[in-house]
Structures are given as structure tokens and as C-alpha cells.
Design a protein around this motif. Structure first.
Motif, PDB file in Angstrom:
ATOM      1  N   ALA A   7       0.831  -1.207   0.000  1.00  0.00           N
ATOM      2  CA  ALA A   7       0.000   0.000   0.000  1.00  0.00           C
ATOM      3  C   ALA A   7       0.864   1.256   0.000  1.00  0.00           C
ATOM      4  O   ALA A   7       0.556   2.234  -0.682  1.00  0.00           O
ATOM      5  CB  ALA A   7      -0.934  -0.007   1.208  1.00  0.00           C
ATOM      6  N   LYS A   8       1.964   1.251   0.785  1.00  0.00           N
ATOM      7  CA  LYS A   8       2.869   2.409   0.807  1.00  0.00           C
ATOM      8  C   LYS A   8       3.456   2.668  -0.579  1.00  0.00           C
ATOM      9  O   LYS A   8       3.569   3.820  -1.005  1.00  0.00           O
ATOM     10  CB  LYS A   8       3.993   2.169   1.817  1.00  0.00           C
ATOM     11  N   ALA A   9       3.831   1.605  -1.269  1.00  0.00           N
ATOM     12  CA  ALA A   9       4.388   1.758  -2.616  1.00  0.00           C
ATOM     13  C   ALA A   9       3.357   2.363  -3.563  1.00  0.00           C
ATOM     14  O   ALA A   9       3.678   3.230  -4.390  1.00  0.00           O
ATOM     15  CB  ALA A   9       4.868   0.404  -3.142  1.00  0.00           C
ATOM     16  N   VAL A  10       2.099   1.912  -3.448  1.00  0.00           N
ATOM     17  CA  VAL A  10       1.022   2.445  -4.288  1.00  0.00           C
ATOM     18  C   VAL A  10       0.807   3.924  -4.000  1.00  0.00           C
ATOM     19  O   VAL A  10       0.726   4.758  -4.912  1.00  0.00           O
ATOM     20  CB  VAL A  10      -0.285   1.651  -4.051  1.00  0.00           C
ATOM     21  N   VAL A  11       0.729   4.265  -2.697  1.00  0.00           N
ATOM     22  CA  VAL A  11       0.478   5.654  -2.294  1.00  0.00           C
ATOM     23  C   VAL A  11       1.625   6.563  -2.739  1.00  0.00           C
ATOM     24  O   VAL A  11       1.400   7.669  -3.253  1.00  0.00           O
ATOM     25  CB  VAL A  11       0.274   5.734  -0.761  1.00  0.00           C
TER      26      VAL A  11
ATOM     27  N   PRO B  88      -0.127  12.099  10.113  1.00  0.00           N
ATOM     28  CA  PRO B  88       0.457  10.890   9.511  1.00  0.00           C
ATOM     29  C   PRO B  88       0.626  10.987   8.003  1.00  0.00           C
ATOM     30  O   PRO B  88       1.502  10.346   7.432  1.00  0.00           O
ATOM     31  CB  PRO B  88      -0.548   9.785   9.870  1.00  0.00           C
ATOM     32  N   VAL B  89      -0.196  11.799   7.357  1.00  0.00           N
ATOM     33  CA  VAL B  89      -0.101  11.914   5.903  1.00  0.00           C
ATOM     34  C   VAL B  89       1.204  12.574   5.498  1.00  0.00           C
ATOM     35  O   VAL B  89       1.759  12.305   4.441  1.00  0.00           O
ATOM     36  CB  VAL B  89      -1.319  12.709   5.353  1.00  0.00           C
ATOM     37  N   TRP B  90       1.726  13.462   6.334  1.00  0.00           N
ATOM     38  CA  TRP B  90       2.945  14.200   6.007  1.00  0.00           C
ATOM     39  C   TRP B  90       4.225  13.433   6.340  1.00  0.00           C
ATOM     40  O   TRP B  90       5.305  13.986   6.296  1.00  0.00           O
ATOM     41  CB  TRP B  90       2.947  15.537   6.756  1.00  0.00           C
ATOM     42  N   ARG B  91       4.089  12.194   6.715  1.00  0.00           N
ATOM     43  CA  ARG B  91       5.298  11.411   7.018  1.00  0.00           C
ATOM     44  C   ARG B  91       6.178  11.295   5.781  1.00  0.00           C
ATOM     45  O   ARG B  91       5.692  11.178   4.666  1.00  0.00           O
ATOM     46  CB  ARG B  91       4.901  10.008   7.490  1.00  0.00           C
ATOM     47  N   ASP B  92       7.487  11.270   5.998  1.00  0.00           N
ATOM     48  CA  ASP B  92       8.428  11.207   4.876  1.00  0.00           C
ATOM     49  C   ASP B  92       8.315   9.909   4.085  1.00  0.00           C
ATOM     50  O   ASP B  92       8.672   9.867   2.907  1.00  0.00           O
ATOM     51  CB  ASP B  92       9.870  11.353   5.382  1.00  0.00           C
ATOM     52  N   ASP B  93       7.832   8.843   4.724  1.00  0.00           N
ATOM     53  CA  ASP B  93       7.765   7.571   4.002  1.00  0.00           C
ATOM     54  C   ASP B  93       6.547   7.498   3.087  1.00  0.00           C
ATOM     55  O   ASP B  93       6.409   6.547   2.315  1.00  0.00           O
ATOM     56  CB  ASP B  93       7.746   6.384   4.980  1.00  0.00           C
ATOM     57  N   LEU B  94       5.657   8.498   3.150  1.00  0.00           N
ATOM     58  CA  LEU B  94       4.486   8.494   2.279  1.00  0.00           C
ATOM     59  C   LEU B  94       4.453   9.697   1.335  1.00  0.00           C
ATOM     60  O   LEU B  94       4.055   9.562   0.182  1.00  0.00           O
ATOM     61  CB  LEU B  94       3.187   8.483   3.107  1.00  0.00           C
ATOM     62  N   CYS B  95       4.811  10.856   1.850  1.00  0.00           N
ATOM     63  CA  CYS B  95       4.663  12.081   1.058  1.00  0.00           C
ATOM     64  C   CYS B  95       6.014  12.713   0.747  1.00  0.00           C
ATOM     65  O   CYS B  95       6.981  12.517   1.486  1.00  0.00           O
ATOM     66  CB  CYS B  95       3.795  13.100   1.795  1.00  0.00           C
ATOM     67  N   ARG B  96       6.027  13.486  -0.306  1.00  0.00           N
ATOM     68  CA  ARG B  96       7.239  14.214  -0.653  1.00  0.00           C
ATOM     69  C   ARG B  96       7.485  15.323   0.369  1.00  0.00           C
ATOM     70  O   ARG B  96       6.579  15.785   1.060  1.00  0.00           O
ATOM     71  CB  ARG B  96       7.079  14.815  -2.050  1.00  0.00           C
ATOM     72  N   LYS B  97       8.697  15.776   0.475  1.00  0.00           N
ATOM     73  CA  LYS B  97       9.071  16.733   1.513  1.00  0.00           C
ATOM     74  C   LYS B  97       8.407  18.094   1.323  1.00  0.00           C
ATOM     75  O   LYS B  97       8.288  18.856   2.266  1.00  0.00           O
ATOM     76  CB  LYS B  97      10.596  16.892   1.541  1.00  0.00           C
ATOM     77  N   ASP B  98       8.004  18.401   0.100  1.00  0.00           N
ATOM     78  CA  ASP B  98       7.350  19.687  -0.128  1.00  0.00           C
ATOM     79  C   ASP B  98       5.833  19.574  -0.073  1.00  0.00           C
ATOM     80  O   ASP B  98       5.114  20.429  -0.552  1.00  0.00           O
ATOM     81  CB  ASP B  98       7.764  20.276  -1.477  1.00  0.00           C
ATOM     82  N   SER B  99       5.336  18.482   0.535  1.00  0.00           N
ATOM     83  CA  SER B  99       3.894  18.257   0.579  1.00  0.00           C
ATOM     84  C   SER B  99       3.172  19.286   1.426  1.00  0.00           C
ATOM     85  O   SER B  99       1.987  19.542   1.246  1.00  0.00           O
ATOM     86  CB  SER B  99       3.587  16.854   1.106  1.00  0.00           C
ATOM     87  N   LEU B 100       3.855  19.893   2.428  1.00  0.00           N
ATOM     88  CA  LEU B 100       3.227  20.915   3.252  1.00  0.00           C
ATOM     89  C   LEU B 100       2.805  22.102   2.381  1.00  0.00           C
ATOM     90  O   LEU B 100       1.707  22.633   2.521  1.00  0.00           O
ATOM     91  CB  LEU B 100       4.193  21.383   4.339  1.00  0.00           C
ATOM     92  N   LYS B 101       3.684  22.487   1.471  1.00  0.00           N
ATOM     93  CA  LYS B 101       3.353  23.564   0.535  1.00  0.00           C
ATOM     94  C   LYS B 101       2.167  23.157  -0.332  1.00  0.00           C
ATOM     95  O   LYS B 101       1.254  23.952  -0.588  1.00  0.00           O
ATOM     96  CB  LYS B 101       4.561  23.872  -0.340  1.00  0.00           C
ATOM     97  N   SER B 102       2.159  21.906  -0.762  1.00  0.00           N
ATOM     98  CA  SER B 102       1.069  21.418  -1.596  1.00  0.00           C
ATOM     99  C   SER B 102      -0.254  21.459  -0.844  1.00  0.00           C
ATOM    100  O   SER B 102      -1.301  21.743  -1.413  1.00  0.00           O
ATOM    101  CB  SER B 102       1.352  19.978  -2.064  1.00  0.00           C
ATOM    102  N   PHE B 103      -0.196  21.181   0.468  1.00  0.00           N
ATOM    103  CA  PHE B 103      -1.416  21.187   1.268  1.00  0.00           C
ATOM    104  C   PHE B 103      -2.035  22.580   1.290  1.00  0.00           C
ATOM    105  O   PHE B 103      -3.235  22.758   1.121  1.00  0.00           O
ATOM    106  CB  PHE B 103      -1.113  20.715   2.688  1.00  0.00           C
ATOM    107  N   PHE B 104      -1.213  23.603   1.494  1.00  0.00           N
ATOM    108  CA  PHE B 104      -1.745  24.957   1.566  1.00  0.00           C
ATOM    109  C   PHE B 104      -2.229  25.451   0.202  1.00  0.00           C
ATOM    110  O   PHE B 104      -3.016  26.389   0.124  1.00  0.00           O
ATOM    111  CB  PHE B 104      -0.688  25.911   2.133  1.00  0.00           C
ATOM    112  N   GLU B 105      -1.761  24.828  -0.870  1.00  0.00           N
ATOM    113  CA  GLU B 105      -2.239  25.180  -2.200  1.00  0.00           C
ATOM    114  C   GLU B 105      -3.412  24.301  -2.617  1.00  0.00           C
ATOM    115  O   GLU B 105      -3.853  24.337  -3.766  1.00  0.00           O
ATOM    116  CB  GLU B 105      -1.099  25.024  -3.221  1.00  0.00           C
ATOM    117  N   ASN B 106      -3.939  23.510  -1.689  1.00  0.00           N
ATOM    118  CA  ASN B 106      -5.105  22.654  -1.925  1.00  0.00           C
ATOM    119  C   ASN B 106      -4.872  21.621  -3.034  1.00  0.00           C
ATOM    120  O   ASN B 106      -5.781  21.298  -3.783  1.00  0.00           O
ATOM    121  CB  ASN B 106      -6.347  23.498  -2.247  1.00  0.00           C
ATOM    122  N   THR B 107      -3.638  21.131  -3.164  1.00  0.00           N
ATOM    123  CA  THR B 107      -3.365  20.123  -4.182  1.00  0.00           C
ATOM    124  C   THR B 107      -3.434  18.736  -3.558  1.00  0.00           C
ATOM    125  O   THR B 107      -2.434  18.048  -3.424  1.00  0.00           O
ATOM    126  CB  THR B 107      -1.975  20.345  -4.814  1.00  0.00           C
ATOM    127  N   ASN B 108      -4.630  18.361  -3.105  1.00  0.00           N
ATOM    128  CA  ASN B 108      -4.803  17.003  -2.612  1.00  0.00           C
ATOM    129  C   ASN B 108      -4.952  16.055  -3.795  1.00  0.00           C
ATOM    130  O   ASN B 108      -5.172  16.488  -4.935  1.00  0.00           O
ATOM    131  CB  ASN B 108      -6.021  16.922  -1.671  1.00  0.00           C
TER     132      ASN B 108
END
Length: 236
Positions: free
Chosen positions: A144-148, A169-189
């Protein structure tokens, strides 16, 4: 005896339209092959979660497009040859093929309109299931981690509408890219990205279908007029 006057103009006009139709078939075939091997869709739709394969409805439509493009090229060649040779038999066969193709296109258009949101919906459900397994540490968590991660890296997104509240948990490094916080504020889910991915491609297919339908209507009219002109010219 060959056709003369206005009928001769129609003959060459039909040849030009058939050449455009043949080119349109080649373009549709090329676009379909591009969509089939596009890295974004290929990376996502080749994924497998346990024994569950990613939804393949999109690829079914692509294979239909490939077949339509190939048939259009054949029918376009048939129309060109029939017009130049002034053959009623070939033009009649060409007209019949056009009617069948037009009916299939209308049917495919209705099916596509009814199911236009289903492809993205199925992919989002597949992603949500993988994300849930990855977060909850279920037996297939590694798969599942590989798929995500493939979803996140391919679409440059993180999280979904359903689990946005569980941001830690979504922002963990093993699931999301390191710049995902920026993506969150830009509503790029990922749900939004999936919608954009498939809706853009479906609009491209829709525009191509409308252009081809207009060309086919003109060709059906011209082929029948030319057929009548050839029949009348043979009488005199």
C-alpha cells in the motif's frame, strides 16, 4: 464517361474531405497511443494493491480509440479511392462504413457522457483504500505504501478529501514528498489531481470526436451526391 461540371467539383471535394478524414484517423490513433503510454496514467493504472488491480476503464476507452483511429484510416483511404475511380460500389461501401462509424461514435459519446466521472471516482477509491492500509499498518501495508508513494510522486500531491483532517500521519516522509506541506496549503490534494488528470484527457477526446463527427456528416452527404451524379452521367 466521367462526371462533369458541379459533380466533378464534388468528386474532388469529397477526395479532400476523405484525405482530412484519413489524417484525423491518424491523429486519433496517435493521440490514443500517446494516452496509452503517457507516464502519468501508466504509472497509476498499472498499480496493484494486493490482488486488486487499479481500475482499467480508462484503458478500455483507449483501446476503443485505437481501433476507431485504424478503421478511420482504412475508411478514409476507401473513400479517396472510390471518389477518384468514380465507383458507385466503393462509394456505397464507404457510405455504409460511415453510417456504422457515426452510430458507434454517438453510442460511445452517450456512454462517455454518462460515465465521465466514473473513471476518476474508481481511481480515487483505489487510492483511498491504499492510503488507509498504509496509515493503519494493515498486513499489505508495504504494498500500500508503494502504491500511495507512486500516486504522490506522479501527481505531486498528498492526502485526500477523506483523510485531510489526519494531516500528521499523511505528512510522514515515508508516504509524502518533503514539499507536501506547501502542496497542502495550495489545496493540491490527490482527489483534485486525479480529477484534473482524467478530465483534461476526456475533454481532449471529446473535442476530437466532435470534429470527426462533423467531417463524417459532410462526407455522407457528398458521397451520396457523387453517387447520384455518377449514376446520372452513365445514363447519358
Amino acid at each position: 464517361m466521367g462526371v462533369e461540371g458541379c459533380t466533378k467539383c464534388i468528386k474532388y471535394l469529397l477526395f479532400v474531405f476523405n484525405f482530412i478524414f484519413w489524417l484525423a484517423g491518424g491523429i486519433i490513433l496517435g493521440v490514443a497511443l500517446w494516452l496509452r503510454h503517457d507516464s502519468q496514467t501508466t504509472n497509476i493504472l498499472y498499480l496493484q494493491l494486493g490482488e486488486k488491480q487499479a481500475p482499467n476503464t480508462f484503458y478500455v476507452g483507449i483501446y476503443i480509440l485505437i481501433a476507431v483511429g485504424a478503421v478511420m484510416m482504412f475508411v478514409g483511404f476507401l473513400g479517396c479511392y472510390g471518389a477518384i475511380q468514380e465507383s458507385q460500389c466503393l462509394l456505397g461501401t464507404f457510405f455504409t462504413c460511415l453510417v456504422i462509424l457515426f452510430a458507434c461514435e454517438v453510442a460511445a459519446g452517450i456512454w462517455g457522457f454518462v460515465n465521465k466521472d466514473q473513471i476518476a471516482k474508481d481511481v480515487k477509491q483505489f487510492y483511498d483504500q491504499a492510503l488507509q492500509q498504509a496509515l493503519m499498518g494493515e498486513p499489505d501495508a508495504n504494498n500500500a505504501k508503494a502504491v500511495v508513494k507512486t500516486f504522490h510522486e506522479t501527481l505531486d500531491c498528498c492526502g485526500s478529501d477523506i483523510v485531510t483532517a489526519a494531516f500528521t500521519p499523511v505528512w510522514r516522509d515515508d508516504l509524502c514528498r518533503k514539499d507536501s506541506l506547501k502542496s497542502f496549503f495550495e489545496n493540491t490534494n490527490c482527489h483534485k489531481k486525479i480529477d484534473e488528470l482524467f478530465s483534461g484527457k476526456l475533454y481532449l477526446i471529446g473535442i476530437a470526436a466532435v470534429v470527426v463527427a462533423v467531417i463524417m456528416i459532410f462526407e455522407m452527404i457528398l458521397s451520396m451526391v457523387l453517387c447520384c451524379g455518377i449514376r446520372n452521367s452513365s445514363v447519358y
